[in-house]
Design a protein around this motif. Structure first.
Motif, PDB file in Angstrom:
ATOM      1  N   SER A  56      83.742-113.541   6.732  1.00  0.00           N
ATOM      2  CA  SER A  56      83.446-112.178   6.943  1.00  0.00           C
ATOM      3  C   SER A  56      82.284-111.645   5.820  1.00  0.00           C
ATOM      4  O   SER A  56      81.441-111.007   5.868  1.00  0.00           O
ATOM      5  N   ASP A  79      88.896-112.432  14.181  1.00  0.00           N
ATOM      6  CA  ASP A  79      89.725-113.123  13.208  1.00  0.00           C
ATOM      7  C   ASP A  79      90.434-111.752  12.398  1.00  0.00           C
ATOM      8  O   ASP A  79      90.061-111.672  11.566  1.00  0.00           O
ATOM      9  N   SER A  82      92.570-112.650   8.616  1.00  0.00           N
ATOM     10  CA  SER A  82      91.925-112.594   7.367  1.00  0.00           C
ATOM     11  C   SER A  82      92.676-111.855   6.265  1.00  0.00           C
ATOM     12  O   SER A  82      92.855-110.786   6.531  1.00  0.00           O
ATOM     13  N   THR A  85      90.315-108.957   5.227  1.00  0.00           N
ATOM     14  CA  THR A  85      90.285-107.867   6.001  1.00  0.00           C
ATOM     15  C   THR A  85      91.409-107.353   6.404  1.00  0.00           C
ATOM     16  O   THR A  85      91.521-105.945   6.524  1.00  0.00           O
ATOM     17  N   GLU A 141      82.159-114.018  14.864  1.00  0.00           N
ATOM     18  CA  GLU A 141      82.619-114.533  13.720  1.00  0.00           C
ATOM     19  C   GLU A 141      84.249-115.003  14.396  1.00  0.00           C
ATOM     20  O   GLU A 141      84.843-114.301  14.970  1.00  0.00           O
TER      21      GLU A 141
HETATM   22 MG   LIG Z   1      87.242-112.749   8.415  1.00  0.00          MG
END
Ligand SMILES: [Mg+2]
Ligand SMILES: Nc1nc2c(ncn2[C@@H]2O[C@H](COP(=O)(O)OP(=O)(O)O)[C@@H](O)[C@H]2O)c(=O)[nH]1
Length: 332
Positions: A56, A79, A82, A85, A141
């Motif tokens: 990220s 994702d 994470s 995040t 991603e």
């Molecule tokens: Mg991420």
């Protein structure tokens, strides 16, 4: 972003469209049908790596770089795990913050579960929306686990694989079959001890592979995403790959559609079977297979014959509708 486009007047319309295709509604399918002719322009960048490897962070920095080049960017983050995040929804807000004033950037997190047609389907439909909305570059991603996610990145126009020092990542990548899908390796967190060792071990592995003359040899770059170091070089390298692979891009796009069409066909056929078979019949077949009363192949062949019989009836004589052997797709 595509402000003159009647389908997507603003970012909210794009967000709504992605929700529609994500939930796999009939409206979503109709939307894809409408926008499909205007897709194929965006350059699809797949970025994968373990949770916490800095995807990220890197994607955000890369986005700044791409915006500097005057291009618009759509980001699909698959994702939600994470730590940075802290979950999909919050992640969107935190990340949008950095690009809040910029309507040339659109960020969307995708849930990893609950997609009827699979994560790869949901992701590629979302990418189509961003493509049709006029995004020049679409970055996907994903955490590099699971076949679904590897497929997403493998069929992107360029695949970027992130590794980090100190995690045995180099060895893991080789094990997970990620070596084969990478066009560009990025050793992120190069500020940490051991980055050069990762570079060397990837290089050593690549040196064992043979490449056809003129074929792209995956490059290995070092970045410090959190400091922005090496990110411009990554963007340059993506450009170099893009130049190099112009001819093969068509083939990759075709591979992407090949998977989509076959997947969709299998799924829709099953839906059709479930819709037209008398209630309980499929379950009854499964029961018989479970009891060893019937083997699964014979069970499926029976259903197939029943379905094809119905199709032929519906198509009248239908002779000229049949697929000639030469028209059949190759058996996989
Ligand atoms: Mg991420
Ligand atoms: N030391 C160091 N930390 C980094 C670097 N890039 C990212 N990080 C940190 O690594 C953590 C995970 O980053 P994140 O981008 O969320 O990783 P993701 O899970 O792969 O998306 C965050 O705390 C980042 O600040 C880097 O180049 N060096």
């Amino acid at each position: 972003m595509g402000t003159s486009d009647p389908v997507f007047p603003d970012a909210r319309a794009v967000a709504r469209a992605i929700s529609l295709v994500e939930d796999e509604t009939a409206d979503g399918a109709a939307l894809i049908a409408r926008i499909y002719p205007r897709t194929g322009r965006a350059y699809l960048v797949g970025v994968t790596g373990a949770p916490g490897s800095g995807k990220s962070t890197l994607v955000d920095r890369l986005t700044v770089e791409i915006r500097r080049a005057g291009l618009t960017v759509g980001i699909i983050a698959v994702d939600p795990t994470s730590p940075f995040t802290g979950g999909a929804i919050l992640g969107d807000r935190v990340r949008m913050g950095a690009h809040a004033a910029d309507n040339g950037v659109f960020i969307r997190s995708m849930a990893t579960r609950g997609h009827l047609g699979g994560l790869a389907r949901a992701t590629s439909d979302a990418a189509l929306v961003l493509d049709a909305a006029g995004m020049d570059v679409v970055i996907i991603e994903t955490v590099g686990v699971g076949q679904d996610e590897v497929d997403i990145v493998r069929t992107a126009d360029v695949s970027v694989v992130l590794l980090v020092p100190g995690t045995g990542d180099d060895v893991q990548a080789i094990k997970a079959g990620i070596m084969e899908i990478a066009d560009i390796f990025v050793v992120n967190k190069a500020d940490r001890e051991g980055a050069d060792r990762v570079v060397q071990s990837v290089a050593a592995n690549l040196s064992l592979q043979t490449f056809a003359p003129g074929a792209w040899r995956p490059s290995i770059l070092k970045t410090e995403a959190s400091n922005g170091v090496g990110v411009d070089a990554l963007w340059t390298e993506i450009g170099r790959f893009r130049e190099h692979s112009q001819d093969r891009r068509q083939a990759r796009q075709r591979a992407r559609q090949d998977a989509r069409v076959r997947e969709l066909l299998a799924q829709r056929f099953l839906e059709h079977v479930e819709a037209v078979l008398p209630a309980g019949e499929l379950d009854g077949l499964v029961d018989r297979v479970a009891r060893r009363d019937l083997d699964p192949y014979t069970a499926v062949d029976g259903v197939m014959r029943q379905m094809l019989g119905q199709l032929q009836q519906a198509g009248g004589a239908g002779q000229d509708r049949r697929v000639r052997p030469s028209d059949r797709p190759p058996v996989r």
